[in-house]
Scaffold this motif. Structure first.
Motif, PDB file in Angstrom:
ATOM      1  N   ASP A 110       0.650  -1.331  -0.189  1.00 43.45           N
ATOM      2  CA  ASP A 110       0.301  -0.112  -0.304  1.00 43.45           C
ATOM      3  C   ASP A 110       1.150   0.902   0.089  1.00 43.45           C
ATOM      4  OD1 ASP A 110       0.691  -0.899   2.704  1.00 43.45           O
ATOM      5  OD2 ASP A 110      -1.280   0.206   3.174  1.00 43.45           O
ATOM      6  N   LEU A 129       1.854   1.748  -3.545  1.00 39.94           N
ATOM      7  CA  LEU A 129       1.188   2.494  -4.958  1.00 39.94           C
ATOM      8  C   LEU A 129       0.551   3.896  -3.821  1.00 39.94           C
ATOM      9  CD1 LEU A 129      -1.525  -0.375  -4.464  1.00 39.94           C
ATOM     10  CD2 LEU A 129      -0.746   0.451  -6.136  1.00 39.94           C
ATOM     11  N   TYR A 183       1.150   6.963  -6.575  1.00 38.17           N
ATOM     12  CA  TYR A 183      -0.220   8.507  -6.465  1.00 38.17           C
ATOM     13  C   TYR A 183       0.445   9.707  -6.222  1.00 38.17           C
ATOM     14  CZ  TYR A 183      -2.563  11.339  -3.895  1.00 38.17           C
ATOM     15  OH  TYR A 183      -3.523  13.265  -3.431  1.00 38.17           O
ATOM     16  N   GLU A 233      -6.353   6.606  -9.605  1.00 38.97           N
ATOM     17  CA  GLU A 233      -6.578   4.951 -10.418  1.00 38.97           C
ATOM     18  C   GLU A 233      -5.656   3.996  -8.401  1.00 38.97           C
ATOM     19  OE1 GLU A 233      -8.291   2.724 -12.119  1.00 38.97           O
ATOM     20  OE2 GLU A 233      -9.126   5.042 -12.854  1.00 38.97           O
ATOM     21  N   HIS A 234      -4.944   4.459  -8.717  1.00 38.83           N
ATOM     22  CA  HIS A 234      -3.480   3.808  -7.677  1.00 38.83           C
ATOM     23  C   HIS A 234      -4.235   4.414  -6.442  1.00 38.83           C
ATOM     24  CE1 HIS A 234      -0.320   3.555  -9.966  1.00 38.83           C
ATOM     25  NE2 HIS A 234      -0.087   5.007 -10.770  1.00 38.83           N
ATOM     26  N   LYS A 253      -7.648   4.269  -5.782  1.00 39.50           N
ATOM     27  CA  LYS A 253      -8.769   3.465  -5.890  1.00 39.50           C
ATOM     28  C   LYS A 253      -8.044   1.588  -5.727  1.00 39.50           C
ATOM     29  CE  LYS A 253     -11.821   5.979  -9.043  1.00 39.50           C
ATOM     30  NZ  LYS A 253     -12.018   5.621 -10.809  1.00 39.50           N
ATOM     31  N   THR A 254      -6.828   1.330  -5.820  1.00 45.78           N
ATOM     32  CA  THR A 254      -6.312   0.334  -6.171  1.00 45.78           C
ATOM     33  C   THR A 254      -6.133  -0.439  -4.177  1.00 45.78           C
ATOM     34  OG1 THR A 254      -5.521  -0.034  -7.749  1.00 45.78           O
ATOM     35  CG2 THR A 254      -4.632  -1.555  -6.901  1.00 45.78           C
ATOM     36  N   ILE A 255      -5.710   0.901  -3.671  1.00 51.64           N
ATOM     37  CA  ILE A 255      -5.531   1.040  -2.472  1.00 51.64           C
ATOM     38  C   ILE A 255      -6.828   1.034  -1.551  1.00 51.64           C
ATOM     39  CG2 ILE A 255      -4.749   2.135  -0.459  1.00 51.64           C
ATOM     40  CD1 ILE A 255      -2.727   3.439  -2.282  1.00 51.64           C
ATOM     41  N   GLU A 294      -9.423  -0.688  -2.977  1.00 51.18           N
ATOM     42  CA  GLU A 294     -10.143  -2.026  -3.322  1.00 51.18           C
ATOM     43  C   GLU A 294      -9.339  -2.710  -2.359  1.00 51.18           C
ATOM     44  OE1 GLU A 294     -11.221  -4.870  -6.868  1.00 51.18           O
ATOM     45  OE2 GLU A 294     -10.339  -2.872  -7.138  1.00 51.18           O
ATOM     46  N   TYR A 295      -7.972  -2.413  -2.436  1.00 49.60           N
ATOM     47  CA  TYR A 295      -7.590  -4.510  -1.661  1.00 49.60           C
ATOM     48  C   TYR A 295      -6.408  -4.255  -0.736  1.00 49.60           C
ATOM     49  CZ  TYR A 295      -7.635  -5.294  -6.861  1.00 49.60           C
ATOM     50  OH  TYR A 295      -8.400  -6.580  -8.418  1.00 49.60           O
ATOM     51  N   TYR A 296      -6.636  -2.965   0.039  1.00 51.00           N
ATOM     52  CA  TYR A 296      -6.234  -2.664   1.445  1.00 51.00           C
ATOM     53  C   TYR A 296      -6.144  -2.073   2.596  1.00 51.00           C
ATOM     54  CZ  TYR A 296      -2.169  -4.553  -1.841  1.00 51.00           C
ATOM     55  OH  TYR A 296      -1.144  -5.660  -2.448  1.00 51.00           O
TER      56      TYR A 296
END
Length: 616
Positions: A516, A519, A523, A537-538, A540-542, A544-546
């Motif tokens: 995280d 990522l 960002y 996008e970076h 959103k990935t954090i 969603e996944y963390y």
């Protein structure tokens, strides 16, 4: 001494201890608060007989009331009234006791006697009015305050009337009373504003009282265009509603009427600058400069204008042309005959130096400005320390990390117990973090966790946790070195190099430990390059996944800012702010998220429900 006598003396001492007034008072309060009024009565009767004070009287009377022993309550009132003949509210207690015995007509006589006796003294009118409110007789409380308003016109009974009307849900009368107080007693304006904030929800477009207040203020403004007190209230109202452009129009009109030299306009400009409504802030400061070029606040306005223009550029997308225009604006002021480069404009010089180094990449020019401050006679120690800090930052930007450290250490030494010194210490700890000397960095950061500056303490804690969480294993230690180098490259705007070090950090880590953080730094890299879509996008990935990791709330807040200030989707931004408020209640972003949520939802009647946590 005979043992028998010793035992008798000890027992006597114990019994005396239990009969002390303090113990009786505690027991009386205990039984009263727990609702055991039979036992409470026994103790209050004893306490009042020994000391017939008003403190014991109040609870004793209430105890008898709860027990329905109204005949005894009436006797108590009469007894207490003999000692306190000026305590007019006792006649209300007497009326209650009579009413409890079914003598309603006699009770009303006592209530009227209380009203009659209180007429000449404002403190008694207030006491009587509150006492009537306490027994649910708002009609008589209203009568008391209205009589007071008429008989003692130099006291603002309108405040008590407004509060009472508010509790009676008579909003129109409440608002009129409050505004009448403002007109007659302007010193109570802040008190009135606080009262209105407590009764009205300015963020809720369904609050009818808010629109009633707007209408009444407009009517009073039109009828009394020269009444500055009403004008100030109207401006305050517009600020509460986040209608800053309208507030500026009204403030400028009042300033011209009062010939106020722009003081109120400066205040509004600062407020809107803090709210990041930069166009209104710029207009406010420009008005003061144009209207009062030789005025008392002209210099402040010029300084504030440049600061606002700087904030507007660095907090939004900008072009090289924007930077050039901003640079010209600073240079124009700093070369001006009236202002120029002196002890009063060091803040502007510091800002321009930062722009030159970090935005326009002209380090020699930035260093020259900062050295001028260091050599300037009359510049205070704090401004010179800030110049040294900025020089340290510029050396760090150039990759000269130990030269930067020397500047930070000088400031830390000179301001050891000051927030400036704490900031310097943090920046120096960060140097050791960049250099991979994590243990030394940790020792410095630990000392800063109790800094009086919450911001510095939070930064120290965050960096300390980053190091602690990611240096547990040999492999993660190497990964952490790569990550720290990436952080340094990001600071130096070497984005490609930063990305390479992040790739290496992930490779050496071999686990999701830094996932995280990597990522989040990606960002930051995208954001600095103004690639806001990739930055989002970076984040959103954090999310969603963390979602359980330490940076999740940071990611949500920063994504909300992107949608609010760059994608201009304020509805989605509000949803993200709301998510922080309810899903991350211990986050440091909660207060600011709530503020921004209310600003967004309060500005659009279609999307401004009360804040409620959604189920499921």
């Amino acid at each position: 001494m005979n043992k028998l006598w010793l035992i008798i003396i000890l027992l006597g001492t114990v019994r005396l201890g239990f009969s002390q007034p303090g113990n009786d008072e505690q027991l009386a309060a205990h039984y009263y608060n727990s609702g055991d009024y039979e036992k409470a009565k026994l103790y209050y009767e004893k306490l009042y007989s020994a000391n017939p004070s008003s403190t014991y009287y109040g609870n004793y009377f209430q105890t008898l009331s709860f027990l329905g022993e109204w005949d005894e309550a009436e006797k108590l009132v009469k007894r207490h009234l003999k000692r306190n003949s000026n305590q007019t509210s006792l006649y209300i207690d007497w009326g209650q006791a009579l009413e409890g015995q079914g003598s309603n007509s006699k009770a009303e006589d006592k209530y009227q006697e209380a009203l009659e006796r209180s007429k000449a003294r404002y403190s008694e009118i207030i006491n009587v009015g509150k006492a009537f409110e306490n027994i649910g007789r708002n009609d008589l409380a209203l009568e008391a305050f209205l009589v007071g308003k008429e008989s003692i016109p130099n006291y603002p009974f309108g405040i008590q009337l407004a509060q009472l009307y508010g509790r009676m849900n008579q909003r129109e009368k409440m608002l009129n009373e409050y505004l009448e107080v403002v007109q007659k007693f302007p010193n109570y304006m802040v008190y009135v504003q606080n009262g209105l904030e407590a009764m009205l929800d300015f963020s809720d477009p369904n609050d009818k009282g808010v629109e009633q207040l707007r209408r009444i203020l407009l009517e009073k403004t039109q009828k009394n265009p020269n009444d500055d007190n009403i004008s100030q209230m109207f401006i305050w109202f517009l600020i509460q509603k986040q209608e800053f452009e309208s507030a500026l129009v009204q403030t400028k009109a009042m300033d011209k009427r009062r010939k106020g030299q722009g003081e109120d306009v400066i205040f509004l400009g600062r407020l809107t600058r803090n709210a990041r409504v930069y166009d209104v802030a710029i207009s406010a400061f420009q008005y003061v400069i144009d209207t009062y070029p030789k005025g008392y606040y002209s210099t402040n306005a010029r300084v504030e204008l440049l600061g606002t223009m700087y904030d507007n550029v660095v907090n939004n997308s900008y072009t090289q042309e924007d930077l050039i225009e901003l640079e010209k604006a600073y240079e124009l002021v700093l070369s001006d005959n009236e202002m120029g480069k002196n002890a009063k404009t060091t803040q502007l010089m510091l800002q321009l130096a930062h722009i030159e180094a970090f935005n326009m990449h002209n380090m020699p020019k930035a260093k020259a400005l900062l050295n001028e401050i260091l050599e300037m006679q009359g510049a205070n120690k704090q401004d010179k320390a800030k110049a040294k800090m900025e020089l340290g930052d510029i050396h760090l930007l150039a990759g000269e990390i130990w030269d930067a450290s020397l500047y930070y250490k000088q400031v830390e030494f000179d301001f050891e117990q000051d927030i400036l010194g704490h900031e310097a210490k943090f920046r120096n700890a960060r140097i050791y973090y960049y250099a991979g000397q994590f243990e030394w960095a940790q020792s410095q950061l630990n000392a800063l966790k109790t800094s009086t500056s919450k911001l510095i303490a939070n930064d120290a804690i965050d960096l300390s946790l980053l190091i602690t969480d990611n240096t547990g294993l040999d492999t993660s230690y190497k990964a952490m070195e790569m990550y720290a180098q990436a952080d340094l490259m990001l600071y130096q705007n070497k984005f490609k190099e930063a990305e390479k070090y992040l790739d290496s950090a992930q490779q050496f880590s071999g686990s999701p430990m830094l996932a995280d953080e990597v990522l989040y730094m990606r960002y930051k890299i995208a954001y600095k390059q103004q690639d806001f879509k990739l930055a989002a996008e970076h984040l959103k990935t954090i999310i969603e996944y963390y979602p359980e990791d330490i940076l999740a709330d940071n990611a949500i807040f920063k994504l909300a800012e992107l949608f609010e200030f760059h994608f201009y989707d304020r509805e989605l931004a509000a949803d993200l702010y709301k998510q922080i408020m309810f899903d991350y209640e211990s986050s440091i972003f909660v207060v600011e998220a709530r503020k921004r949520f209310l600003e967004i939802r309060g500005s659009d009647p279609k999307t401004a429900p009360k804040i409620e946590k959604e189920e499921g």
